[in-house]
Design a protein around this motif. Structure first.
Motif, PDB file in Angstrom:
ATOM      1  N   ILE A 140      12.034 -15.259  14.363  1.00  0.00           N
ATOM      2  CA  ILE A 140      11.354 -13.513  13.846  1.00  0.00           C
ATOM      3  C   ILE A 140      12.625 -12.787  12.704  1.00  0.00           C
ATOM      4  N   SER A 141      11.750 -12.560  12.024  1.00  0.00           N
ATOM      5  CA  SER A 141      13.007 -10.979  11.340  1.00  0.00           C
ATOM      6  C   SER A 141      12.109 -10.456  10.013  1.00  0.00           C
ATOM      7  N   ARG A 142      12.884  -9.467   9.829  1.00  0.00           N
ATOM      8  CA  ARG A 142      12.005  -8.904   8.444  1.00  0.00           C
ATOM      9  C   ARG A 142      12.898  -7.704   7.022  1.00  0.00           C
ATOM     10  N   ASP A 143      13.034  -8.115   6.267  1.00  0.00           N
ATOM     11  CA  ASP A 143      13.092  -7.027   5.182  1.00  0.00           C
ATOM     12  C   ASP A 143      12.290  -6.044   4.728  1.00  0.00           C
ATOM     13  N   ASN A 144      13.539  -5.166   5.626  1.00  0.00           N
ATOM     14  CA  ASN A 144      12.957  -3.918   5.366  1.00  0.00           C
ATOM     15  C   ASN A 144      12.388  -2.978   4.189  1.00  0.00           C
ATOM     16  N   ASP A 145      13.358  -3.741   2.881  1.00  0.00           N
ATOM     17  CA  ASP A 145      13.407  -3.217   1.953  1.00  0.00           C
ATOM     18  C   ASP A 145      11.658  -3.939   1.040  1.00  0.00           C
ATOM     19  N   THR A 195       5.424 -12.666  19.302  1.00  0.00           N
ATOM     20  CA  THR A 195       6.806 -11.676  19.458  1.00  0.00           C
ATOM     21  C   THR A 195       7.066 -10.652  18.384  1.00  0.00           C
ATOM     22  N   SER A 196       7.692  -9.967  18.287  1.00  0.00           N
ATOM     23  CA  SER A 196       7.869  -8.497  17.586  1.00  0.00           C
ATOM     24  C   SER A 196       9.499  -8.185  17.594  1.00  0.00           C
ATOM     25  N   ILE A 197       9.633  -7.244  16.628  1.00  0.00           N
ATOM     26  CA  ILE A 197      10.531  -6.780  15.546  1.00  0.00           C
ATOM     27  C   ILE A 197      10.784  -5.476  15.552  1.00  0.00           C
ATOM     28  N   THR A 198      11.350  -4.689  15.782  1.00  0.00           N
ATOM     29  CA  THR A 198      11.381  -3.295  15.980  1.00  0.00           C
ATOM     30  C   THR A 198      12.098  -2.844  13.985  1.00  0.00           C
ATOM     31  N   ARG A 199      11.746  -1.633  13.463  1.00  0.00           N
ATOM     32  CA  ARG A 199      12.313  -0.970  12.535  1.00  0.00           C
ATOM     33  C   ARG A 199      14.164  -1.600  12.612  1.00  0.00           C
ATOM     34  N   GLY A 200      14.494  -1.285  14.080  1.00  0.00           N
ATOM     35  CA  GLY A 200      15.483  -1.860  13.970  1.00  0.00           C
ATOM     36  C   GLY A 200      16.388  -2.699  13.989  1.00  0.00           C
ATOM     37  N   GLY A 201      15.636  -3.852  14.192  1.00  0.00           N
ATOM     38  CA  GLY A 201      15.601  -5.265  14.318  1.00  0.00           C
ATOM     39  C   GLY A 201      15.587  -5.238  16.220  1.00  0.00           C
ATOM     40  N   ALA A 246       1.440  -4.820  12.352  1.00  0.00           N
ATOM     41  CA  ALA A 246       2.584  -3.578  12.537  1.00  0.00           C
ATOM     42  C   ALA A 246       1.885  -2.277  12.393  1.00  0.00           C
ATOM     43  N   LYS A 247       2.599  -1.438  12.881  1.00  0.00           N
ATOM     44  CA  LYS A 247       2.564   0.121  12.962  1.00  0.00           C
ATOM     45  C   LYS A 247       3.606   0.367  12.262  1.00  0.00           C
ATOM     46  N   ILE A 248       2.174   1.085  11.489  1.00  0.00           N
ATOM     47  CA  ILE A 248       2.617   1.700   9.814  1.00  0.00           C
ATOM     48  C   ILE A 248       2.737   3.473   9.653  1.00  0.00           C
ATOM     49  N   SER A 249       3.473   4.160   8.865  1.00  0.00           N
ATOM     50  CA  SER A 249       3.204   5.440   8.815  1.00  0.00           C
ATOM     51  C   SER A 249       3.040   5.380   7.340  1.00  0.00           C
ATOM     52  N   THR A 250       1.914   6.059   6.557  1.00  0.00           N
ATOM     53  CA  THR A 250       1.902   5.945   4.985  1.00  0.00           C
ATOM     54  C   THR A 250       2.064   6.886   4.593  1.00  0.00           C
ATOM     55  N   VAL A 251       1.918   7.138   3.187  1.00  0.00           N
ATOM     56  CA  VAL A 251       2.550   8.371   2.493  1.00  0.00           C
ATOM     57  C   VAL A 251       1.711   9.858   3.272  1.00  0.00           C
ATOM     58  N   GLY A 302       0.817  -0.996  -0.244  1.00  0.00           N
ATOM     59  CA  GLY A 302       0.710  -0.034   0.091  1.00  0.00           C
ATOM     60  C   GLY A 302       0.855   1.106   0.015  1.00  0.00           C
ATOM     61  N   ASN A 303      -0.377   2.320   0.319  1.00  0.00           N
ATOM     62  CA  ASN A 303       1.347   3.378  -0.005  1.00  0.00           C
ATOM     63  C   ASN A 303       2.059   4.202   1.675  1.00  0.00           C
ATOM     64  N   ILE A 304       2.566   2.809   1.678  1.00  0.00           N
ATOM     65  CA  ILE A 304       3.727   2.798   2.758  1.00  0.00           C
ATOM     66  C   ILE A 304       5.019   4.054   2.509  1.00  0.00           C
ATOM     67  N   PHE A 305       5.316   4.674   4.490  1.00  0.00           N
ATOM     68  CA  PHE A 305       6.082   5.441   4.009  1.00  0.00           C
ATOM     69  C   PHE A 305       7.366   5.040   4.946  1.00  0.00           C
ATOM     70  N   ARG A 306       6.834   3.945   6.299  1.00  0.00           N
ATOM     71  CA  ARG A 306       8.120   3.163   7.467  1.00  0.00           C
ATOM     72  C   ARG A 306       6.999   2.370   7.400  1.00  0.00           C
ATOM     73  N   ILE A 307       7.376   1.327   7.800  1.00  0.00           N
ATOM     74  CA  ILE A 307       6.736   0.257   8.572  1.00  0.00           C
ATOM     75  C   ILE A 307       7.831   0.365  10.369  1.00  0.00           C
ATOM     76  N   TRP A 308       6.962   0.760  11.345  1.00  0.00           N
ATOM     77  CA  TRP A 308       8.080   1.265  12.568  1.00  0.00           C
ATOM     78  C   TRP A 308       8.161   0.004  13.218  1.00  0.00           C
ATOM     79  N   TYR A 309       7.086  -1.078  13.336  1.00  0.00           N
ATOM     80  CA  TYR A 309       6.910  -2.294  13.889  1.00  0.00           C
ATOM     81  C   TYR A 309       6.035  -3.289  13.684  1.00  0.00           C
ATOM     82  N   MET A 310       6.733  -4.340  13.391  1.00  0.00           N
ATOM     83  CA  MET A 310       5.811  -6.207  12.884  1.00  0.00           C
ATOM     84  C   MET A 310       6.424  -6.673  14.692  1.00  0.00           C
ATOM     85  N   GLY A 311       4.528  -7.576  15.094  1.00  0.00           N
ATOM     86  CA  GLY A 311       4.497  -8.482  15.306  1.00  0.00           C
ATOM     87  C   GLY A 311       3.755  -9.574  15.112  1.00  0.00           C
TER      88      GLY A 311
END
Length: 120
Positions: free
Chosen positions: A69-74, A49-55, A97-102, A26-35
């Motif tokens: 848990i792992s994430r691929d920010n790209d 489980t959860s993971i922050t943007r910084g890992g 997920a906590k997401i900021s949109t465009v 979607g119109n994602i600017f940044r994903i801060w947290y995923m769980g």
């Protein structure tokens, strides 16, 4: 305008493994947290489980040393590798997920859930 789509659930024998994926689109600017949360029949939804943007990662005591848990920010994707599965891991697993949109809003989003059944 933001969707979380999960995949990878299914039926597995005790001691087996599964990998869940959660892709945000979607119109994602940044994903801060995923769980990942789960809800077993007759029980409340609980954080697995959860993971922050910084890992930085957090795990429920019941899954420590078994789940990763792992994430691929790209690619806006989270992965949950589950091994040594037990019958008590049976539940519907939900991505969050906590997401900021465009457009400038920030909200919590949920996936549709995927069933994981551990049974012989």
């Amino acid at each position: 305008q933001v969707q979380l789509v999960e995949s990878g659930g299914g039926l597995v024998q005790p001691g087996g493994f599964l990998t869940l994926s959660c892709e945000a689109s979607g119109n994602i600017f940044r994903i801060w947290y995923m769980g990942c949360y789960r809800q077993a029949p007759g029980k409340q939804r609980e954080l697995v489980t959860s993971i922050t943007r910084g890992g930085r990662k957090n795990y429920a005591d019941s899954v420590k040393d078994r789940f990763t848990i792992s994430r691929d920010n790209d690619n806006n994707t989270m992965y949950l590798q589950m091994q040594s599965l037990k019958s008590e891991d049976t539940a519907v697993y939900y991505c969050n997920a906590k997401i900021s949109t465009v457009s400038g809003t920030t909200n919590d989003y949920w996936g549709q859930g995927t069933q994981v059944t551990v049974s012989s």
